[in-house]
Scaffold this motif. Structure first.
Motif, PDB file in Angstrom:
ATOM      1  N   ALA A  81       0.831  -1.199   0.000  1.00 14.88           N
ATOM      2  CA  ALA A  81       0.000   0.000   0.000  1.00 14.88           C
ATOM      3  C   ALA A  81       0.866   1.249   0.000  1.00 14.88           C
ATOM      4  N   HIS A  82       0.311   2.286  -0.531  1.00 17.47           N
ATOM      5  CA  HIS A  82       0.907   3.610  -0.406  1.00 17.47           C
ATOM      6  C   HIS A  82       0.064   4.337   0.630  1.00 17.47           C
ATOM      7  N   TYR A  83       0.644   5.350   1.224  1.00 20.11           N
ATOM      8  CA  TYR A  83      -0.054   6.127   2.241  1.00 20.11           C
ATOM      9  C   TYR A  83      -0.021   7.592   1.863  1.00 20.11           C
ATOM     10  N   GLU A  84      -1.021   8.322   2.354  1.00 20.44           N
ATOM     11  CA  GLU A  84      -1.037   9.762   2.163  1.00 20.44           C
ATOM     12  C   GLU A  84      -1.666  10.416   3.380  1.00 20.44           C
ATOM     13  N   GLN A  85      -1.290  11.654   3.598  1.00 18.78           N
ATOM     14  CA  GLN A  85      -1.850  12.418   4.700  1.00 18.78           C
ATOM     15  C   GLN A  85      -3.275  12.823   4.354  1.00 18.78           C
ATOM     16  N   VAL A  86      -4.171  12.682   5.318  1.00 16.47           N
ATOM     17  CA  VAL A  86      -5.544  13.139   5.083  1.00 16.47           C
ATOM     18  C   VAL A  86      -5.994  14.173   6.106  1.00 16.47           C
ATOM     19  N   TYR A  87      -5.371  14.160   7.259  1.00 17.71           N
ATOM     20  CA  TYR A  87      -5.788  15.078   8.317  1.00 17.71           C
ATOM     21  C   TYR A  87      -5.525  16.517   7.891  1.00 17.71           C
ATOM     22  N   GLY A  88      -6.568  17.319   7.874  1.00 14.80           N
ATOM     23  CA  GLY A  88      -6.445  18.715   7.492  1.00 14.80           C
ATOM     24  C   GLY A  88      -6.419  18.945   5.993  1.00 14.80           C
ATOM     25  N   ASN A  89      -6.535  17.885   5.208  1.00 15.35           N
ATOM     26  CA  ASN A  89      -6.541  18.016   3.747  1.00 15.35           C
ATOM     27  C   ASN A  89      -7.921  17.670   3.205  1.00 15.35           C
ATOM     28  N   GLU A  90      -8.270  18.293   2.096  1.00 12.50           N
ATOM     29  CA  GLU A  90      -9.564  18.014   1.463  1.00 12.50           C
ATOM     30  C   GLU A  90      -9.531  16.621   0.834  1.00 12.50           C
ATOM     31  N   HIS A  91     -10.669  15.919   0.938  1.00 16.84           N
ATOM     32  CA  HIS A  91     -10.762  14.587   0.353  1.00 16.84           C
ATOM     33  C   HIS A  91     -10.554  14.680  -1.156  1.00 16.84           C
ATOM     34  N   HIS A  92      -9.838  13.700  -1.694  1.00 15.76           N
ATOM     35  CA  HIS A  92      -9.626  13.620  -3.131  1.00 15.76           C
ATOM     36  C   HIS A  92      -9.508  12.159  -3.533  1.00 15.76           C
ATOM     37  N   ASP A  93      -9.568  11.914  -4.822  1.00 20.19           N
ATOM     38  CA  ASP A  93      -9.448  10.567  -5.359  1.00 20.19           C
ATOM     39  C   ASP A  93      -8.238  10.520  -6.292  1.00 20.19           C
ATOM     40  N   HIS A  94      -8.025   9.341  -6.916  1.00 16.79           N
ATOM     41  CA  HIS A  94      -6.780   9.144  -7.660  1.00 16.79           C
ATOM     42  C   HIS A  94      -6.985   8.495  -9.023  1.00 16.79           C
ATOM     43  N   LEU A  95      -6.172   8.939  -9.972  1.00 14.49           N
ATOM     44  CA  LEU A  95      -5.982   8.273 -11.253  1.00 14.49           C
ATOM     45  C   LEU A  95      -4.570   7.701 -11.189  1.00 14.49           C
ATOM     46  N   VAL A  96      -4.420   6.418 -11.492  1.00 16.89           N
ATOM     47  CA  VAL A  96      -3.114   5.762 -11.359  1.00 16.89           C
ATOM     48  C   VAL A  96      -2.712   5.163 -12.702  1.00 16.89           C
ATOM     49  N   CYS A  97      -1.549   5.560 -13.180  1.00 15.94           N
ATOM     50  CA  CYS A  97      -1.053   5.037 -14.453  1.00 15.94           C
ATOM     51  C   CYS A  97      -0.464   3.651 -14.234  1.00 15.94           C
ATOM     52  N   ASN A  98      -0.968   2.690 -14.979  1.00 14.97           N
ATOM     53  CA  ASN A  98      -0.491   1.307 -14.879  1.00 14.97           C
ATOM     54  C   ASN A  98       0.894   1.125 -15.490  1.00 14.97           C
ATOM     55  N   ILE A 104      -2.309  10.839 -10.172  1.00 16.73           N
ATOM     56  CA  ILE A 104      -2.943  12.137 -10.383  1.00 16.73           C
ATOM     57  C   ILE A 104      -4.084  12.249  -9.383  1.00 16.73           C
ATOM     58  N   GLU A 105      -4.003  13.246  -8.525  1.00 13.58           N
ATOM     59  CA  GLU A 105      -5.072  13.469  -7.555  1.00 13.58           C
ATOM     60  C   GLU A 105      -6.124  14.360  -8.200  1.00 13.58           C
ATOM     61  N   PHE A 106      -7.400  14.076  -7.894  1.00 15.23           N
ATOM     62  CA  PHE A 106      -8.462  14.924  -8.410  1.00 15.23           C
ATOM     63  C   PHE A 106      -9.602  15.025  -7.407  1.00 15.23           C
ATOM     64  N   ILE A 107     -10.324  16.122  -7.524  1.00  7.85           N
ATOM     65  CA  ILE A 107     -11.528  16.347  -6.726  1.00  7.85           C
ATOM     66  C   ILE A 107     -12.664  16.541  -7.706  1.00  7.85           C
ATOM     67  N   GLU A 108     -13.716  15.766  -7.551  1.00  6.36           N
ATOM     68  CA  GLU A 108     -14.883  15.898  -8.423  1.00  6.36           C
ATOM     69  C   GLU A 108     -16.126  15.884  -7.545  1.00  6.36           C
ATOM     70  N   TYR A 109     -16.685  17.056  -7.341  1.00  9.78           N
ATOM     71  CA  TYR A 109     -17.820  17.197  -6.428  1.00  9.78           C
ATOM     72  C   TYR A 109     -19.071  16.454  -6.915  1.00  9.78           C
ATOM     73  N   ARG A 110     -19.216  16.273  -8.223  1.00 11.18           N
ATOM     74  CA  ARG A 110     -20.377  15.522  -8.732  1.00 11.18           C
ATOM     75  C   ARG A 110     -20.326  14.068  -8.267  1.00 11.18           C
ATOM     76  N   ILE A 111     -19.118  13.481  -8.231  1.00 11.13           N
ATOM     77  CA  ILE A 111     -18.966  12.108  -7.742  1.00 11.13           C
ATOM     78  C   ILE A 111     -19.297  12.056  -6.258  1.00 11.13           C
ATOM     79  N   GLU A 112     -18.801  13.020  -5.501  1.00 15.40           N
ATOM     80  CA  GLU A 112     -19.070  13.071  -4.057  1.00 15.40           C
ATOM     81  C   GLU A 112     -20.575  13.177  -3.800  1.00 15.40           C
ATOM     82  N   LYS A 113     -21.234  14.040  -4.566  1.00 15.78           N
ATOM     83  CA  LYS A 113     -22.681  14.232  -4.402  1.00 15.78           C
ATOM     84  C   LYS A 113     -23.432  12.939  -4.728  1.00 15.78           C
TER      85      LYS A 113
END
Length: 151
Positions: A81-98, A104-113
């Motif tokens: 696994a990889h780890y990342e800091q989340v405390y105090g950071n806005e939630h985001h998701d990831h695109l990972v190149c195989n 690539i981190e991204f935030i998409e509010y439509r997905i969250e909604k």
């Protein structure tokens, strides 16, 4: 908002665990760099900084940091696994190149909604979620296109 150290101490206290010098060193190194990291990279970093902490202690502490809400496990693959800091950071998701491993981190509010709507519809109380899309980044796609054109 509590500091990372105070939040971790509070969590450990709630579990009747001690804030040891090893845990403090791991916490400090983890939050010294905001990038994604693997446990083995942390081990090397600690050793380069003259800190002799066992691999088992590192893995146990990372697990505690995840449970405390300070870190999140992301990007599973190659049996680690990889780890990342989340405390105090806005939630985001990831695109990972195989191909190259680029993240690539991204935030998409439509997905969250939409996720919130699905949970409400199913009377489900979410605690966390993880969205990761695997594929090829733009650079690797271009490399593949160039290989095809050369043939």
């Amino acid at each position: 908002m509590l500091s990372e150290e105070d939040k971790f101490k509070e969590y450990l206290e709630s579990k009747n665990l001690k804030f040891t010098p090893e845990r403090q060193a791991i916490l400090s190194r983890v939050f010294a760099n905001p990038k994604h990291f693997e446990a083995d990279e942390l081990l090397v970093d600690l050793r380069l900084n003259k800190l002799r902490i066992s691999k088992a202690t590192i893995y146990r502490t990372l697990s505690l940091l995840v449970k405390s809400g300070l870190l999140r496990e992301v990007i599973f693959g190659e049996r680690h696994a990889h780890y990342e800091q989340v405390y105090g950071n806005e939630h985001h998701d990831h695109l990972v190149c195989n191909n190259c491993g680029k993240i690539i981190e991204f935030i998409e509010y439509r997905i969250e909604k939409l996720q919130d709507e699905v949970c409400r519809k199913n009377k489900f109380e979410p605690e966390s979620h993880r969205l990761q899309i695997q594929g090829l980044c733009e650079d690797c796609t271009k490399k593949d296109d160039n290989k095809i054109k050369k043939k």
